[in-house]
Design a protein around this motif. Structure first.
Motif, mmCIF file in Angstrom:
data_model
loop_
_atom_site.group_PDB
_atom_site.id
_atom_site.type_symbol
_atom_site.label_atom_id
_atom_site.label_comp_id
_atom_site.label_asym_id
_atom_site.label_seq_id
_atom_site.Cartn_x
_atom_site.Cartn_y
_atom_site.Cartn_z
ATOM 1 N N ILE A 179 35.318 39.065 32.622
ATOM 2 C CA ILE A 179 35.102 38.906 34.072
ATOM 3 C C ILE A 179 34.535 40.190 34.685
ATOM 4 O O ILE A 179 35.053 41.287 34.491
ATOM 5 N N CYS A 180 33.419 40.029 35.422
ATOM 6 C CA CYS A 180 32.866 41.125 36.213
ATOM 7 C C CYS A 180 32.818 40.689 37.663
ATOM 8 O O CYS A 180 32.535 39.539 37.967
ATOM 9 N N LYS A 181 33.163 41.611 38.555
ATOM 10 C CA LYS A 181 33.054 41.311 39.979
ATOM 11 C C LYS A 181 32.567 42.555 40.712
ATOM 12 O O LYS A 181 33.150 43.631 40.594
ATOM 13 N N TYR A 182 31.466 42.390 41.444
ATOM 14 C CA TYR A 182 30.892 43.519 42.175
ATOM 15 C C TYR A 182 30.927 43.244 43.667
ATOM 16 O O TYR A 182 30.632 42.144 44.117
ATOM 17 N N PHE A 183 31.295 44.257 44.434
ATOM 18 C CA PHE A 183 31.161 44.176 45.891
ATOM 19 C C PHE A 183 30.095 45.188 46.278
ATOM 20 O O PHE A 183 30.388 46.378 46.384
ATOM 21 N N GLY A 184 28.880 44.723 46.463
ATOM 22 C CA GLY A 184 27.795 45.666 46.686
ATOM 23 C C GLY A 184 27.709 46.578 45.486
ATOM 24 O O GLY A 184 27.565 46.121 44.358
ATOM 25 N N GLY A 185 27.847 47.872 45.699
ATOM 26 C CA GLY A 185 27.762 48.812 44.592
ATOM 27 C C GLY A 185 29.091 49.029 43.874
ATOM 28 O O GLY A 185 29.133 49.646 42.817
ATOM 29 N N VAL A 186 30.172 48.506 44.460
ATOM 30 C CA VAL A 186 31.493 48.746 43.868
ATOM 31 C C VAL A 186 31.734 47.793 42.703
ATOM 32 O O VAL A 186 31.665 46.582 42.863
ATOM 33 N N HIS A 187 31.986 48.367 41.526
ATOM 34 C CA HIS A 187 32.345 47.532 40.386
ATOM 35 C C HIS A 187 33.856 47.335 40.401
ATOM 36 O O HIS A 187 34.596 48.125 39.840
ATOM 37 N N ALA A 188 34.296 46.292 41.091
ATOM 38 C CA ALA A 188 35.734 46.051 41.228
ATOM 39 C C ALA A 188 36.334 45.641 39.892
ATOM 40 O O ALA A 188 37.442 46.046 39.546
ATOM 41 N N LEU A 189 35.604 44.833 39.127
ATOM 42 C CA LEU A 189 36.051 44.416 37.796
ATOM 43 C C LEU A 189 34.877 44.504 36.832
ATOM 44 O O LEU A 189 33.768 44.104 37.155
ATOM 45 N N GLU A 190 35.159 45.029 35.628
ATOM 46 C CA GLU A 190 34.095 45.219 34.649
ATOM 47 C C GLU A 190 34.596 44.683 33.310
ATOM 48 O O GLU A 190 35.490 45.276 32.707
ATOM 49 N N ASP A 191 34.081 43.512 32.916
ATOM 50 C CA ASP A 191 34.366 42.968 31.589
ATOM 51 C C ASP A 191 35.869 42.860 31.300
ATOM 52 O O ASP A 191 36.360 43.342 30.297
#
Ligand SMILES: Nc1ncnc2c1ncn2[C@@H]1O[C@H](COP(=O)(O)OP(=O)(O)O)[C@@H](O)[C@H]1O
Ligand SMILES: [Mg+2]
Lengths: 361, 258
Positions: free
Chosen positions: B26-38
């Motif tokens: 799971i990846c989740k980005y808020f604009g430039g913020v990588h809230a979740l990465e793999d």
């Protein structure tokens, strides 16, 4: 209250609770995990503020003017207030939903023009003309709702745009002339059906038809807001949009429906006003949006959403109507009337803010 | 149902069963913020899974993906082995996932009854709310919870922090979900109230519903959980069976000093 509590079965005598129900057994483990603070919450003392203000106004004017408390004058006030009252019911829903509709005056004029043109020039029947007018209102409200939710445009801007657009369409539709128009040179000779005049000016056993329409609209609006899932969703969406979303409420749909109802009621108001004036035009009901918003705010709704009710707004509309009528009877000039009305709206809102801060917690 | 069979086969040995819920990459980005990465996550039947990490590690974002609040930018979600999309909170609720949000998700101006049934009121004649039944059920729920609230008609903004949190947890309990998610459920609670919530978590587990719980209090975590997943800076940096780790190791994983 005591009666109700008694009926709730205790764990021991409730046969169902011997069956290990997931809900009850989980809950039973939560015994006493929240300490009780004595319920010392203040009653909101002055929640009856608007009705008190209205009564005060009525009593004062009864003494100040011999004409005020006559049947004909009261019926007159009711007729004059009907348009604002109908609009205020719709505006209440929109405002509780944390929105605002600035287009209602324009939508009223568009709906009125549409039904008047349909009946007097296109030769359509009374019923079809009404449906067309009210339908036009509902459609414009629906479109505003779509623009606001799908287009993610602030309510204020979207309805400001709709206000200009609806006036524009109404002007195009009517050619800028009153409908029906009697300028024979333009061959625009028509007339409005008597049923429409009756809607705006008639009465049933002495009760003005607009008063009956106010009653019907208010009761229906109250039913929707307090007794239906839609109404409760409107309060939730306006009160805390994020919580509403997390709880699975369809926020877009709820807001679109609120605007659609508003538009529909603007259509109803348009038809009634056309009946009263025996004519429609593209520029009628200018400022009606601000009047309806004022009525809702005077009636105790919160412009930030989540609070309010149609009865409060109805009272708000009548406060404005009675005040306008009273100032006329007292021979206050129209210029001063505007100033006084403005001061009163500001005064009510300031008072309301103070009351909320003082008595809320 | 898969869950029940596995429960009867009876294992806390979670590694041998199929996960009831699985997130992959799971990846989740808020604009430039990588809230979740793999991020991967697997929740086995009948386990209490703790999700820990520093502020901003991505815990709330991760559970909001399961709750249907956010859509992942990458990765997949599987429930009982089947890949699905959870497009909205409603969809998540329909799957039997019950979530208590860190923000509590109460509408302050509405009363206790309406908040318990927020988003899914009991109805009559399809369009109308059945207030009478909701009041009766709320009285029942509150009574069993022993939350005494002066009036059910009280807007919840007039309740104490503890009462509000109790209400939010109670609302979830009332629906007895298939999977229960609790994001910082004890944050606003006192000692005794916290103890009750922890007991409640164990009780839910005994009844067979797996739980994901987020907390900053590692002692609470070690008290109730079976397994701990650690997030740091939006990445999963470790997963430990509780009995094979200790607070020290978890702290090191959280802070990145391992
Ligand atoms: N809706 C949002 N918009 C923008 N950034 C967000 C949003 N939600 C979370 N974030 C960011 O994502 C990161 C993870 O946040 P969150 O999941 O709330 O962390 P945690 O719950 O572990 O404290 C943080 O950097 C936070 O600022
Ligand atoms: Mg968080």
């Amino acid at each position: 209250m005591r009666e109700q509590r008694k009926r709730i079965p205790t764990e021991k005598n409730n046969p169902q609770s011997t069956i290990p129900s997931t809900v009850s057994s989980r809950i039973s483990l939560m015994n006493q995990w929240v300490s009780m603070r004595g319920g010392k919450i203040r009653k909101i003392l002055l929640s009856g503020g608007p009705i008190m203000a209205l009564l005060f106004l009525i009593i004062y004017l009864s003494f100040a003017s011999p004409y005020f408390l006559t049947v004909s004058n009261l019926l007159n006030i009711t007729r004059q207030t009907s348009i604002n009252a109908i609009l205020a019911v719709g505006q209440t829903m929109v405002i509780i939903c944390a929105g605002i509709d600035l287009s209602v005056g324009a939508v009223l004029a568009l709906s009125a023009s549409m039904s008047a043109v349909a009946m007097s020039y296109w030769g359509l029947s009374f019923g079809v003309g009404i449906l067309l007018g009210v339908g036009t209102g509902a459609l414009t409200g629906f479109i505003s709702g779509i623009i606001i939710t799908k287009g993610k445009i602030p309510d204020f801007i979207a309805t400001l745009g709709m206000m200009a657009a609806a006036r524009g369409i109404a002007l195009i539709l009517t050619g800028g002339l009153p409908v029906p128009s009697h300028f024979t040179a333009l061959k625009l000779v028509g007339y409005l059906p008597p049923e429409l005049i009756w809607l705006g000016s008639g009465d049933v056993w002495g009760v003005p038809v607009p008063a009956l329409i106010i009653a019907a609209v208010t009761i229906l609006g109250w039913m929707v807001l307090t007794h239906t899932t839609l109404g409760r969703a409107i309060y939730a969406v306006g009160g805390n949009r994020e919580a509403a979303r997390f709880s699975g409420i369809n926020i877009e749909r709820t807001r679109i429906i609120a605007y659609t109802i508003m538009g529909l009621l603007a259509g109803v108001a348009g038809v009634v006003l056309t009946g009263r004036l025996n004519s429609a035009n593209a520029l009628m009901a200018e400022g009606a949006e601000l009047q309806s918003i004022s009525a809702v705010v005077i009636g105790g709704a919160n412009l930030f959403g989540g609070e309010g009710g149609v009865f409060g707004s109805l009272i708000g509309a009548f406060i404005m109507g009675v005040l306008g009528n009273g100032l006329n009877l007292l021979n206050v000039s129209a210029f001063w009337q505007r100033l006084i009305m403005g001061l009163i709206i500001i005064g009510v809102v300031v008072f309301d803010q103070w009351r909320r801060r003082r008595f809320a917690t | 149902m898969v869950t029940n069979k596995l429960l009867k086969a009876g294992g806390d040995i979670t590694s041998k069963s199929e996960p009831i819920l699985e997130l992959r990459g799971i990846c989740k980005y808020f604009g430039g913020v990588h809230a979740l990465e793999d991020v991967d996550l697997e929740l086995y039947p009948n386990e209490v899974l703790a999700l820990v990490g520093d502020n901003g590690a991505g815990k709330s974002t991760l559970i909001k993906i399961i709750a249907g609040v956010y859509q992942p930018d990458k990765g997949e979600v599987l429930i009982e082995g089947k890949e699905i999309e959870i497009r909205s909170p409603r969809a998540s609720m329909d799957l039997g996932i019950e979530t208590v949000y860190q923000e509590l998700a109460l509408v302050d101006k509405l009363d206790v009854v309406e908040n318990i049934f927020l988003g899914r009121p009991l109805t009559k004649f399809r369009w109308f709310v059945n207030r009478k039944r909701m009041v009766a059920e709320t009285i029942d729920i509150l009574k069993r919870l022993k939350i005494s609230i002066p009036s059910l008609k009280e807007p919840v903004q007039n309740l104490s922090g503890g009462q509000r949190q109790a209400l939010a947890v109670g609302r979830t309990i009332a629906w007895s979900g298939k999977i229960v998610i609790l994001d910082e459920p004890t944050a606003a609670l006192g000692v005794e109230e916290t103890r009750k919530v922890l007991a409640l978590i164990k009780q839910i587990k005994e009844e067979g519903a797996p739980i994901i719980v987020i907390s900053h209090n590692l002692r609470h975590i070690f008290d109730v959980s079976d397994r701990i997943i650690v997030l740091r800076g939006g990445r999963r940096v470790g997963s430990r069976i509780k009995s094979e780790t200790n607070i020290d190791e978890i702290v090191k994983l959280i802070t990145g000093s391992l």
